[in-house]
Structures are given as structure tokens and as C-alpha cells.
Write an enzyme that holds these catalytic residues in place. Structure first.
Site, short mmCIF file in Angstrom:
data_model
loop_
_atom_site.label_atom_id
_atom_site.label_comp_id
_atom_site.label_asym_id
_atom_site.label_seq_id
_atom_site.Cartn_x
_atom_site.Cartn_y
_atom_site.Cartn_z
N GLU A 1 -4.73 7.93 -2.90
CA GLU A 1 -5.19 6.64 -2.38
C GLU A 1 -5.40 5.65 -3.53
OE1 GLU A 1 -5.08 6.23 0.76
OE2 GLU A 1 -6.17 4.36 1.14
N HIS B 1 0.84 -1.21 0.00
CA HIS B 1 0.00 0.00 0.00
C HIS B 1 0.88 1.26 0.00
CE1 HIS B 1 -3.78 2.20 1.05
NE2 HIS B 1 -2.93 3.03 1.63
N GLU B 2 1.81 1.32 0.93
CA GLU B 2 2.66 2.51 1.01
C GLU B 2 3.59 2.61 -0.20
OE1 GLU B 2 1.82 4.76 3.07
OE2 GLU B 2 0.50 3.49 4.27
N HIS C 1 1.71 4.53 -2.75
CA HIS C 1 1.80 5.97 -2.48
C HIS C 1 3.19 6.50 -2.89
CE1 HIS C 1 -1.95 6.82 -0.44
NE2 HIS C 1 -1.75 5.94 0.52
#
Lengths: 549, 549
Positions: free
Chosen positions: A340, A310-311, A314
Site C-alpha cells: 500500500e 494508485h494501481e 502497486h
């Protein structure tokens, strides 16, 4: 005493290019300060010794003061006024390209936002946030909403004041029109209290340019289709075996595995770091200096992998920002929702999918060779285990199917609060009713209900929808990528993640804030406005197959 | 356009207390910016990904610009002018205590230093430093002084310009008098070039208030006594066995050992960090946020221990700074020499001494249990091995006995250069002659001679003496501590390091910049001006015993 030598009048004789260059010099300085703030915030979460908290707060406060001075400097205002004047009187497009014009638009918007609130109100908001967060922590610990309620009352009041100033200052012209229309239809005068349209203004500060009526339409559609799908799975009362990923997984080897996955996906470790913090986040100072964090729990292998991927999503956005316009507003991320979308695209479209595990499951087995039960697991089995759906009370622990329900109920409640349709005291009752309706669960404690999230205590009303907007963007962008990249998922199954990363770099990351909203970006990219139907189809097809519905 | 509302005239009606409070508010803001700079510098050396170098340079430059604006702000100048006026017209001591008066004195000095150089000169110095460092790296690589010589010429010229501005601005009044006297005795007019007294001004910026004639007296005494002592050891041609600390020592266990030593000495890990960097240093943001670094080399156990204890000494000073006056000038370290005295006191007076190893040698043996040859070593043997003297070419690799010779020769050469007694072209010849005279070695390469240190390429002339001043301070302070603390070395031998740490906290660290020079601090503490005789006696006694002279 020295008095700045240049005033708006002096600018009249300068060329557009010269004005623009002066603007950019000023904006770059601001970007440097933002970068410094990013490093200090990262350091605070990841490195700072604990006794330094007070000193760091003082340093950040001084930096914020200087940043505010620079953001509201009369020279900046005069430059923007002159450029605005030029825009209304001549065609600037021969002198400035679209990126440069976007920089002027964004700088004007930032300046307006920074200058239109009275200093007193800004201070009051900060003071309220400090107190309200403390009260929220306490109230949540005791699971007692009534202890937080007075602070939420104050938040609603102060945010309405903020919105009123913004509307008066010309931010979100459409919200003012909604408000006027509502007043007219209710026969109210300008003096009567009426908060219709107020939510649009709050939403705009997290998801610039996105319309509340569009959001409402998306969320209605999701409710209509996902509530029955979730109910069907609940009624089926079946779960795939995931025992082989439930045991203890050595933290050092989890770390090695997730670092290698992150690099494989395309995170440039020469332009960023991956460290540990209590709450994973992505921050930093610059596309060449991205700081992301993750966390590991010995018996929760999935969490460490999910957080890291997830990060990484980003971070790829941050590292991929437009280098030609670096340190200027047009290079920044378009919105929270679009940010997001980049984390969720990699987390859900890629990592929670079979092609990813076709390539990485053998690596995982090798990394955890002592986990015997893992060794015979097929990609299909692993995929089913990683995609278990289970309704729960807590938003951030939710799977991708039930997650939107948590967001929609918050959106409905916070919008009704701000616009005056419900009272603070009624929040727990509304919360329980919606959890029952959307997820089939009975909320027994405020702690597991309306007290679970920090957002409302820190003025972040209008923020929640961006999580689910992110998922909808992600599906629409990924679906389009599959159409445009021949054999995309075959590439992913061979670990050739760069194919997708480079496509996103070009089509999303480098686009930055060139457009006025995430919807505009999606429209220009896919030819369609943001649309929930692809998202509904994705979830329905995926979970119908997984649960054999 | 806004114009600052307050001018010097408005201050006339305000109380001294109110003026002081306004001054402090301003100075605290500056201290916060300095703290931020400290974290960014630390991050750059320890954490930053390599591609971020350019972005970080831009951020630091913006921060430096804002800091400079704040340091030279007209409001600050007006406040200081008014306070200065009050000091000359009334007795402020009833209104302000000595710490507060020191803050005014230091703030005035800082303001003066920051404002008296023309911006053009400051920029030229920065530009020259950038180029000169690159040239020095290149010249050192090729061991070719002539490639660096033109840059050193420019450094000498530009530093003379800097000194001239400072003298004219009233900094170091005594240096101006020295210059006047020299001109008079040489029959020179004010227009004739004469650089006598110039070195005093450069020294003052690193070692505030310390007099060059005092320094010269100390260094003459050291030469007189230490050159023959070093020669005697060389002629003895004997070395203690140190084979048992020359092998490979596992880095992870070196790390554990040095961290535990650092904590034992008194480093507060909740108010600071110990990390790794290429060149060990101590920095950070605040007494509650001290960042020190060290380094480990697998086959150089002594280096890791020495560097860590040395930086711990610096860190104790930083962590021990006066909390009541935190973020104001009086709480800062008095001088580079006094700072160095705190690192050297722990490194040499404590760590290179027997009581320390009485306590820690058993811990070292336990930590490296697989090193069999180490297990039977006595404290005396270990002490002898750790204190081997060996003349060498390189300053930073030197032992405590030969180290001052490296400093003295640099001092003599850089002073002669600045004051016009020798030419840049003659530097290598002077260097070789002095190395021969003081250390008995023949310099064969510039790389091992006058090109070994970075200082001259970055305007740091006047810096070198602070290293040896640090050792002299350290001996005088430690000798006094032994007189004041009953059984000090018995405490150390039991690992009770806090006894010394707390004494230093009170007598050195918390004193900060209350006094005008390191010599004043030492005088008030020990009743004597800084004196080389204790230092000479310490070295003579110690090495006469170790080498059986």
C-alpha cells in the site's frame, strides 16, 4: 501404489546447496500455481462471461486443493526439517547468501501456517465466510446490524480458535508472551479464557513481523494530532472551488489520459495490462505479467485518475520485484502495508502534489480542450481543488487527511472484539461514538457505519491497519527519497518520473521479503523505525497551507 | 510419508455406483484443470503482455505436470481396473446408464493413452516438437525443404515408436491386425520393420474410432468426382464479379456486424466471449465459458465474416455440450472431425448459402451504407461472389471445392511416409505431382508447397484428414436436418437460426462422446454410414449452377 523415494533421512548426506536447490524447485512450482490463480482471478473480474461463475469456482477450488497438497507435501516438510537442522548445527552463510537464507525462513513460515490448522477448521472458516458475506450484503442493504451480528460473533469465535492453534504452533512467539503475561497479571490459569495478544497474531498474517504495540503508539500519535487538525478545517467552513473538474469528462479521453499517465510514471505495458473492473485492483501472475484495473465515471474525473495512479503504484512494485529470485518467496512483496505504501506514494506524495501537475495539467487541458473552465486554471488552484478535505461516513471515499481516522476506529473496535474487551452487540454504539469524536459526524444508519466494509464478513480482521501503515511508510520513504535524490521534485515537475521509479525499484521493490518486517525495511533504508511524526508533519503542513489555518 | 489408504483390493467390496462416483470425482478434477489450461491458452493468444511468454510457459508446464500426475494416479488406475473387472463379470447396465458406461470406457482409454508411453519418449517428443517448429519456421522463410527434412525424418521415427508402444498397449486392435496381416503376406517376422497399419493409430488420436480404410474409400471417391469438376471450372475461365466486397470495410463496423451475426446464430455472450487473435480459434474452459476469436482485415470483408461464423459453429458445439454430464468425458466433443463439421455446417451449409444472405444481406448493406456499389447487389449476385472457386497453392486460403484436394494430397503423403512407402526426401516431388494432378498448378516453391503448414513439425500426422471428414459429416448432417425440419431453409431466410441450432444441440452437441466414432454418430442419426456421395452431389450441384457448367 508408489511411495515417495526420498525421506528426511536420505537428505542427511546431501549438501546444503543441493537441499536448497530441491527446495527452490518445489517453491517455483508453487509460485507458478499462484500465478495461474492470479490470472484466473483477474479473468473472473475483467473478462469472464457471467454464466461461468459456477464453473470458475469449481476450477479455483480444484486448483486450491492441488496447491494445498503441494504446500503441505511431506517432501517439502522433510526438506525444511533438514535445512532447519543444518541451520541450528552449522553456519550456512558461506553456502547461502541472505536472499537464499530468507527463502528458507519464508518457506518454513509458509509451511507452518499451512500445516498447523486442522483441515476441519480451514473448511469451517471457508464455509463461514461464504455465509457471512451473503448475510453482510443483506444486512447492509437493510442497514440492520442485528442481521449480521450472529455471523460476526461466529467470526470472532473462529478467529480466536485459529489464533490459538497458531500460538500453539509457535507462530508469533511474542503474542504468546503477551498472553502469558496477561494471564499472570489477572491470576488466570491456562484453562481460563484470555485473548490478550490475539490481535497481534491476526495482524501478523497481513503485516508480517509488525508489532501491535508499535501500531498502537503510531495510531495514538495520529489521533492526538489529526483529530484537532480535522476539527479546525471543519470549523473554518471553507472549500476551494472545484467546479471545473466536476463536469462530464468523456470516458474514452479519460482512458487515454490515465493510460498515458500510467506509462509516463513507468508502468511497462509489455509486462502488464490496464483494464476496467468494478473495483480497481492489481493482480496477475509474475513481474512480467501484472494485471491492474481501474474504473471511470463520466462526472468523476478525479476518481479515474486517482484509481489509475494508485494501481500503477502497486504495479510498479509487482513489475519491479527481484528478477534474480523470481518465483521464490524472497521476491514477493513484504507486506500489505508496504504494498500500500507504493500505491499511496504515487497517489499522494506524487499525484496529489504540485510538481506532478506542473507537468501534467497542460496535458490534461489539451486532452479535454472542450472544457473551457479548465483552461485558465493554475497549478495552485488545481492542487487545492484536488486536495479538498471533507469528513464523511464512508472510508473508501475519504480524503487522505480523514482516512486514517476511519482506520483507527476500525482497529480499535476489531482489536477490542477479538481480545474480549467489547461485545459484538456494542459495535454500532462504539462506532458512532468514535465517528463523532474523530470526525465530528453523527452516524444515522448502520449502512453508513459498521456495515460499510466487507472485511469482517470474510475473516479479514487485522487487515484494516495496513491501509494507514501504508501511508506512514509512504511518507517516510518519500521523505528519504527527497533527501537522497537531488532535485527530485524538479525532476517530477519535468515529467521525469523514472528517477523516482528507479530509486524505488532498487530500495523497495527489489528488496522483496528479504527483511522480516516493513519496519525493518524502513529502518535499514532511513535509519529510523517507522515513525508517525513525519506523517503528522506532512499532513499538518500541507493542509494548514491549503486551508490557511 | 503418507501412503494412499485405498488399493484395488479395498474396492472389491464397494458397489458399482460408489466406484463410479469416485471415478467421476477424479475426472471432474481433471476437467477443471483442462478448463484452467483453456483459459491460460486463450489469455496467451488474446490478452497476455508479450514479456510474459517465459513465465506463462513455466506456469503451463507446472500445470501439465500436475495434470499428468492426476491422469496417471494409482488410485485412478485401481478404480478403473475394478470397474473393468466388474464389466467383465456382471451386467452393469442396471446400475449405470449409457452415458455413465461411456464415461468408464473413455476414462479407461485416456488412462491407457496417458500411461502406456515411457516418460522418456514423451519428453523426447516434446523436445523434438520444440526444435522442429523452429526449424520449420526457418525453412519456410527460406523456402528450403532440405532444412526441415532432418526434423521430419525424426518426427516419422519418433511417431513410429509411439505407434509401436500404443499397438503393444492394445490401442487400436484393428491396426495391429492390419500390421500382422501385412507381415504375413510379406513373409516378415516380428523383428522385421513393417509399418503397415501405423497410420490408423495416428488417425485414431485425432478421429477416435474412425477407420483408415473407410477414410481411403471416401477420399478416392472425392478425387474421382472433384478433380474433373475443378478442371471444368478452371477450363471455363470465368469469374463472377466480386468488386463490391473487395474494397475497404471499416474494422469497427465489421466487428459490429460479425458480433451481431454470431449472436443471431445463437452464440450465448453470457456464456462466452468473442475476441481478436492472429489465428482464429475456439477454446475456453466449460460450456458456460467458451472463448472464441476471429480477425478482421480492412480489405477482406469475407474473411472476417467467414472466420467468425466458422468459430461460432465450433462455439455452439462447446456451449451445447451435455450439461447433465458436464465436466465428465462423455460430454466432450466426439472428435476433431465432428467438431469441424459443426463449424463447417454453419460456415458452408448456412453462411455460403442463399437463405442466409436473404436475411443478412439487407443488414450488411445497412451496416456499410457508404459502400454504394454494394447497395444494388442481389442475393444471387452476392452468393456467386462469395462462392468463387479458384485453385491456389495455400490450403487455408482455399474455397470449399478445392480444399479437399489439399487435404487428400497431405493424407496420401503423410500416410505413405509413416508406413514406409516413400522417403522424406521425396516429399516435395510427390507434393508437386499431386498439386498438378488435382489442381492443375505447378508448385514453384516449397514455401507454397510442403512447407506451408505447421502440422508435421509438431507431431500432428493424422490430423489433416479431420478437416475434410468435417465437411463430409457437415453435408450428411445438414441434409438430414433438412429432411427432419420442415421448411428449414425458409426459417434460415427469416433469420430464425435457432431452429437449426436447437436441432444440432439435441442431435449432435448433447450427444458428446456417447458413441465410439463420428461414423457411429452419423449412422445412428441418419441411418447411413458416412458417405461421400452426398458431399459430391452437394458440390457438383452447387458449382455446376454457379459456373453454368
Amino acid at each position: 501404489m508408489t511411495i515417495p523415494a526420498t525421506t528426511a533421512t536420505d537428505f542427511r548426506s546431501e549438501s546444503v546447496r543441493s537441499l536448497y536447490d530441491q527446495l527452490i524447485l518445489h517453491l517455483k512450482g508453487l509460485s507458478h500455481l499462484k500465478g495461474i490463480n492470479g490470472i484466473l482471478r483477474w479473468d473472473q473480474e475483467v473478462m469472464m462471461p457471467k454464466k461461468a461463475a459456477a464453473a470458475r469456482a469449481a476450477q479455483l477450488s480444484t486448483l486450491a486443493g492441488l496447491t494445498h497438497e503441494k504446500k503441505t507435501s511431506p517432501i517439502l516438510g522433510a526438506l525444511l526439517d533438514e535445512l532447519e537442522y543444518r541451520i541450528t548445527t552449522e553456519d550456512l552463510s558461506p553456502a547461502l547468501n541472505p536472499y537464499e537464507l530468507a527463502n528458507i525462513r519464508l518457506a518454513r513460515k509458509d509451511y507452518q501456517e499451512e500445516t498447523l490448522l486442522p483441515t476441519e477448521l480451514v473448511k469451517n472458516i471457508a464455509a463461514l465466510n461464504s455465509k457471512a458475506v451473503v448475510a453482510w450484503v443483506e444486512a447492509r442493504k437493510e442497514s440492520e446490524f442485528s442481521k449480521f451480528a450472529p455471523f460476526l460473533e461466529d467470526q470472532v469465535k473462529i478467529l480466536r480458535q485459529k489464533v490459538a492453534y497458531k500460538m500453539k504452533g509457535g507462530v508469533c512467539e511474542d503474542a504468546r508472551l503477551i498472553n502469558q503475561k496477561a494471564r499472570a497479571s489477572l491470576g488466570l490459569s491456562d484453562e481460563d479464557a484470555c485473548y490478550k495478544g490475539y490481535y497481534q497474531v491476526l495482524l501478523d498474517s497481513f503485516e508480517p513481523g509488525f508489532k501491535d504495540d508499535h501500531l498502537q503508539a503510531l495510531f495514538s500519535d495520529l489521533k492526538e494530532h489529526l483529530v484537532p487538525l480535522i476539527a479546525k478545517i471543519r470549523e473554518k467552513n471553507f472549500q476551494h472551488d472545484n467546479s471545473y473538474i466536476e463536469g462530464d469528462f468523456d470516458i474514452k479521453r479519460q482512458t487515454e489520459f490515465t493510460h498515458s499517465i500510467s506509462k509516463l510514471i513507468g508502468f511497462d505495458t509489455d509486462a502488464g495490462r490496464l483494464d476496467i473492473s468494478t473495483h480497481p485492483f492489481t493482480g496477475g501472475a509474475h513481474p512480467t505479467d501484472v494485471r491492474m484495473t481501474t474504473r471511470y465515471i463520466i462526472n468523476k474525473l478525479k476518481e479515474g485518475i486517482t484509481a489509475t495512479v494508485h494501481e500503477t503504484g502497486h504495479s510498479l512494485y509487482e513489475q519491479g520485484r527481484n528478477r534474480e529470485y523470481v518465483d521464490t518467496p524472497v521476491s514477493r512483496a513484504l507486506s500489505l502495508g508496504v504494498h500500500e505504501s507504493q500505491s499511496l506514494l504515487w497517489e499522494r506524495m506524487v499525484m496529489l502534489n504540485k510538481p506532478f501537475w506542473t507537468y501534467t495539467l497542460p496535458l490534461l487541458k489539451e486532452q479535454f480542450a472542450e472544457h473551457e473552465s479548465l483552461q485558465s486554471i493554475t497549478v495552485d488552484q488545481f492542487y487545492n481543488a484536488f486536495n479538498r478535505v471533507q469528513s464523511g461516513f464512508i472510508r473508501f471515499e475519504s480524503d487522505e487527511l480523514t482516512y486514517p481516522m476511519h482506520i483507527i476506529l476500525r482497529y480499535e473496535i476489531e482489536k477490542a472484539l477479538i481480545e474480549g474487551d467489547i461485545e459484538v452487540a456494542d459495535v454500532p454504539a462504539h462506532w458512532s461514538a468514535k465517528v463523532k469524536e474523530y470526525l465530528g459526524l453523527e452516524v444515522t444508519e448502520d449502512r453508513l457505519g459498521c456495515l460499510q466494509d466487507i472485511h469482517w464478513s470474510s475473516s479479514a480482521i487485522g487487515y484494516f491497519p495496513t491501509y494507514t501503515l501504508g501511508s506512514i511508510y509512504a511518507v517516510q520513504i518519500y521523505t528519504h527519497a527527497k533527501e537522497k535524490i537531488p532535485d527530485l521534485e524538479e525532476h517530477l515537475a519535468r515529467g521525469e518520473f523514472h528517477v523516482l521509479k528507479e530509486w524505488l525499484n532498487k530500495n523497495v521493490h527489489e528488496q522483496g521479503s528479504l527483511r522480516e518486517s516493513g519496519d525493518d525495511l524502513v529502518f535499514d533504508l532511513t535509519g529510523k523505525h517507522l515513525d508517525s511524526s513525519l506523517y503528522v508533519k506532512y499532513l499538518t503542513d500541507k493542509y494548514t497551507a491549503i486551508y490557511g489555518l
